[in-house]
Design an enzyme around this catalytic site. Structure first.
Site, PDB file in Angstrom:
ATOM      1  N   CYS A 122     -17.875  52.591  27.339  1.00  9.81           N
ATOM      2  CA  CYS A 122     -18.784  51.447  27.417  1.00  9.81           C
ATOM      3  C   CYS A 122     -18.698  50.712  28.757  1.00  9.81           C
ATOM      4  O   CYS A 122     -19.716  50.328  29.339  1.00  9.81           O
ATOM      5  CB  CYS A 122     -18.509  50.499  26.257  1.00  9.81           C
ATOM      6  SG  CYS A 122     -16.765  50.182  25.970  1.00  9.81           S
ATOM      7  N   HIS A 172     -20.125  43.405  27.037  1.00  4.15           N
ATOM      8  CA  HIS A 172     -19.082  43.384  28.067  1.00  4.15           C
ATOM      9  C   HIS A 172     -19.668  42.842  29.371  1.00  4.15           C
ATOM     10  O   HIS A 172     -20.850  43.056  29.671  1.00  4.15           O
ATOM     11  CB  HIS A 172     -18.565  44.800  28.368  1.00  4.15           C
ATOM     12  CG  HIS A 172     -17.750  45.421  27.270  1.00  4.15           C
ATOM     13  ND1 HIS A 172     -17.406  44.776  26.112  1.00  4.15           N
ATOM     14  CD2 HIS A 172     -17.181  46.664  27.196  1.00  4.15           C
ATOM     15  CE1 HIS A 172     -16.680  45.585  25.354  1.00  4.15           C
ATOM     16  NE2 HIS A 172     -16.529  46.735  25.981  1.00  4.15           N
TER      17      HIS A 172
HETATM   18  N1  LIG Z   1     -17.267  49.772  19.787  1.00  3.88           N
HETATM   19  C1  LIG Z   1     -17.732  50.045  21.000  1.00  3.88           C
HETATM   20  O1  LIG Z   1     -18.175  49.144  21.729  1.00  3.88           O
HETATM   21  C2  LIG Z   1     -17.732  51.456  21.512  1.00  3.88           C
HETATM   22  C3  LIG Z   1     -18.345  51.693  22.736  1.00  3.88           C
HETATM   23  C4  LIG Z   1     -18.364  52.990  23.260  1.00  3.88           C
HETATM   24  C5  LIG Z   1     -17.767  53.999  22.547  1.00  3.88           C
HETATM   25  N2  LIG Z   1     -17.163  53.742  21.356  1.00  3.88           N
HETATM   26  C6  LIG Z   1     -16.558  54.865  20.654  1.00  3.88           C
HETATM   27  O2  LIG Z   1     -17.378  55.167  19.522  1.00  3.88           O
HETATM   28  C7  LIG Z   1     -16.562  55.637  18.452  1.00  3.88           C
HETATM   29  C8  LIG Z   1     -16.793  54.755  17.224  1.00  3.88           C
HETATM   30  O3  LIG Z   1     -16.426  53.432  17.540  1.00  3.88           O
HETATM   31  P1  LIG Z   1     -16.721  52.205  16.570  1.00  3.88           P
HETATM   32  O4  LIG Z   1     -16.540  51.011  17.407  1.00  3.88           O
HETATM   33  O5  LIG Z   1     -17.996  52.392  15.832  1.00  3.88           O
HETATM   34  O6  LIG Z   1     -15.496  52.325  15.531  1.00  3.88           O
HETATM   35  P2  LIG Z   1     -15.340  51.698  14.091  1.00  3.88           P
HETATM   36  O7  LIG Z   1     -16.194  50.500  13.926  1.00  3.88           O
HETATM   37  O8  LIG Z   1     -13.879  51.542  13.897  1.00  3.88           O
HETATM   38  O9  LIG Z   1     -15.882  52.840  13.096  1.00  3.88           O
HETATM   39  C9  LIG Z   1     -15.257  54.095  12.983  1.00  3.88           C
HETATM   40  C10 LIG Z   1     -15.965  54.941  11.949  1.00  3.88           C
HETATM   41  O10 LIG Z   1     -15.367  56.241  11.951  1.00  3.88           O
HETATM   42  C11 LIG Z   1     -15.292  56.697  10.615  1.00  3.88           C
HETATM   43  N3  LIG Z   1     -14.282  57.755  10.451  1.00  3.88           N
HETATM   44  C12 LIG Z   1     -12.944  57.663  10.513  1.00  3.88           C
HETATM   45  N4  LIG Z   1     -12.374  58.871  10.266  1.00  3.88           N
HETATM   46  C13 LIG Z   1     -13.390  59.743  10.034  1.00  3.88           C
HETATM   47  C14 LIG Z   1     -13.452  61.127   9.707  1.00  3.88           C
HETATM   48  N5  LIG Z   1     -12.363  61.884   9.575  1.00  3.88           N
HETATM   49  N6  LIG Z   1     -14.674  61.689   9.533  1.00  3.88           N
HETATM   50  C15 LIG Z   1     -15.803  60.951   9.677  1.00  3.88           C
HETATM   51  N7  LIG Z   1     -15.800  59.629   9.990  1.00  3.88           N
HETATM   52  C16 LIG Z   1     -14.605  59.027  10.159  1.00  3.88           C
HETATM   53  C17 LIG Z   1     -14.931  55.446   9.831  1.00  3.88           C
HETATM   54  O11 LIG Z   1     -15.220  55.699   8.482  1.00  3.88           O
HETATM   55  P3  LIG Z   1     -15.030  54.582   7.331  1.00  3.88           P
HETATM   56  O12 LIG Z   1     -16.205  53.662   7.475  1.00  3.88           O
HETATM   57  O13 LIG Z   1     -15.046  55.371   6.082  1.00  3.88           O
HETATM   58  O14 LIG Z   1     -13.726  53.906   7.602  1.00  3.88           O
HETATM   59  C18 LIG Z   1     -15.846  54.416  10.508  1.00  3.88           C
HETATM   60  O15 LIG Z   1     -17.122  54.391   9.897  1.00  3.88           O
HETATM   61  C19 LIG Z   1     -15.123  55.635  18.986  1.00  3.88           C
HETATM   62  O16 LIG Z   1     -14.828  56.900  19.526  1.00  3.88           O
HETATM   63  C20 LIG Z   1     -15.177  54.595  20.093  1.00  3.88           C
HETATM   64  O17 LIG Z   1     -14.182  54.800  21.070  1.00  3.88           O
HETATM   65  C21 LIG Z   1     -17.135  52.493  20.819  1.00  3.88           C
END
Ligand SMILES: NC(=O)c1ccc[n+]([C@@H]2O[C@H](COP(=O)([O-])OP(=O)(O)OC[C@H]3O[C@@H](n4cnc5c(N)ncnc54)[C@H](OP(=O)(O)O)[C@@H]3O)[C@@H](O)[C@H]2O)c1
Length: 350
Positions: A134, A256
């Site tokens: 990001c 950000h």
């Molecule tokens: N947040 C940001 O600003 C941002 C920006 C750029 C990139 N990212 C990247 O995008 C990705 C997701 O981030 P996020 O912020 O959305 O995280 P998050 O809010 O913590 O959500 C993570 C999701 O992954 C699911 N999950 C966990 N284990 C899994 C599995 N084995 N199979 C399928 N799904 C699974 C979880 O399921 P449950 O709902 O069942 O727990 C949850 O829905 C990460 O790699 C992060 O580094 C995030």
């Protein structure tokens, strides 16, 4: 169009909203989440969908012969973290086009890392495309324009990263701390009574935390190194271009911001640079300090563009420029950029 979304957290949820907003036509939508969520009904902009578990599609992740569930087709967006991507993304790319939001493949030389406004051509015939970090994504277009005009030599970045950069749990933790402070004050108690951080290493409300992610041997964090590695890859920069970053978490819910100081090979004409920003897609010029117009997370939230302002000559180098950016890291820094990659493939490759 078949669409699969792996992860229904902060990024997965925004992706669904953006698909509806941008009228990304789909025939079927499958949602996968952690095994604990399997079978639950998720309300989405496309109706109620029963959550699946990827382990049912790929019961033996090392061996395709073990496939029992219906294979993924169309577009698959991984929004679940690096471990899940490492386990399943390459398998999924055998039957669908995969766009991965994690850092699992960003540094593989054979996997494109793409910001469509900059290097859509890098997609080529790849079935697995990495979406940038990001913080990198938000800095990339203003730096790309600057590099094209004057050549980058050194880039120094200080970030102001929101709580939702740590996912849904990060955002919830800041909201909880805000509520707690209000309750404490209402009850005449000490302001911070009962605050116990779980997601961040310290209390975030009324604080800033100058460490995001794990640390490496020389004291830089992985978040800081990602910016260096990824900008080099996306902008195809020579290794003599030096990029340094200090990444800081701030008590902002969303979007950000970054203060960026740049040395360029040739002198910067600020009017020419402003004009390039004004005409480029993906950025909004927000640069009128007299009238208090500058990038801020509040104005950048829920916007497609990254906002750029506070543009002025650098005081650090002979040639260069200093500026400030704010961008919605859940959109351009994640879900929007991922969707734009899919839209580009849909419009140019199919
Ligand atoms: N947040 C940001 O600003 C941002 C920006 C750029 C990139 N990212 C990247 O995008 C990705 C997701 O981030 P996020 O912020 O959305 O995280 P998050 O809010 O913590 O959500 C993570 C999701 O992954 C699911 N999950 C966990 N284990 C899994 C599995 N084995 N199979 C399928 N799904 C699974 C979880 O399921 P449950 O709902 O069942 O727990 C949850 O829905 C990460 O790699 C992060 O580094 C995030």
């Amino acid at each position: 169009m078949d669409v699969n979304i792996v992860g229904k957290g902060a990024v997965g949820e925004e992706l669904m909203a953006l698909m509806q907003m941008r009228k990304f036509t789909l025939d079927t939508l499958r949602i996968f989440a952690s095994p604990g969520s399997k079978g639950q009904a998720l309300q989405t902009p496309f109706g109620s969908i029963t959550i699946e578990d990827l382990a049912d599609v790929y019961p033996q992740t090392q061996n395709q012969d073990g496939i029992t569930g219906k294979l993924l087709e169309g577009y698959t967006f991984f929004c679940a973290g690096g471990d899940t991507s490492k386990q399943y993304a390459k398998l999924a790319s055998q039957s669908s086009i995969v766009i991965d939001n994690s850092s699992a493949f960003r540094y593989d030389s054979d996997i494109p890392l793409v910001i469509p406004e900059i290097n859509a051509h890098a997609i080529g015939s790849s079935k697995l495309i990495a979406n940038p970090n990001c913080t990198t994504a938000i800095a990339s277009i203003p730096l790309y324009l600057l590099h094209n005009l004057y050549g980058l030599k050194r880039v120094s970045i200080a970030t102001y990263q929101s709580a939702s950069g740590a996912g849904g749990k990060g955002m919830d933790e800041l909201l909880l701390q805000q509520e707690k402070v209000a309750t404490n004050l209402g009850a005449g108690q000490e302001r911070y009574t009962g605050i116990s951080p779980q997601v961040f290493p310290h209390q975030l409300i009324d604080n800033v935390i100058p460490r995001i992610d794990v640390i490496s041997n020389d004291g830089y964090t992985k978040e800081e190194m990602k910016v260096d590695w990824e900008l080099h890859k996306i902008l195809n920069l020579h290794s003599i271009v030096k990029i340094g970053c200090t990444a800081v978490r701030v008590p902002v819910l969303r979007a950000h911001s970054e203060a960026i100081d740049v040395e360029t090979a040739r002198p910067v004409n600020l009017d020419e640079y402003r004009s390039a920003l004004l005409h480029a897609s993906g950025v909004t010029l927000s640069d009128d300090i007299e009238r208090h117009i500058y990038p801020m997370p509040l104005t950048a939230s829920n916007k497609y563009d990254v906002f750029v302002g506070r543009i002025r000559p650098t005081h650090t180098f002979d040639n260069g420029v200093t500026f400030f950016v704010s961008g919605d890291q859940l959109w351009k820094g994640a879900a929007l950029n991922a969707l734009q990659i899919a839209e580009y493939i849909r419009d140019h490759k199919e």
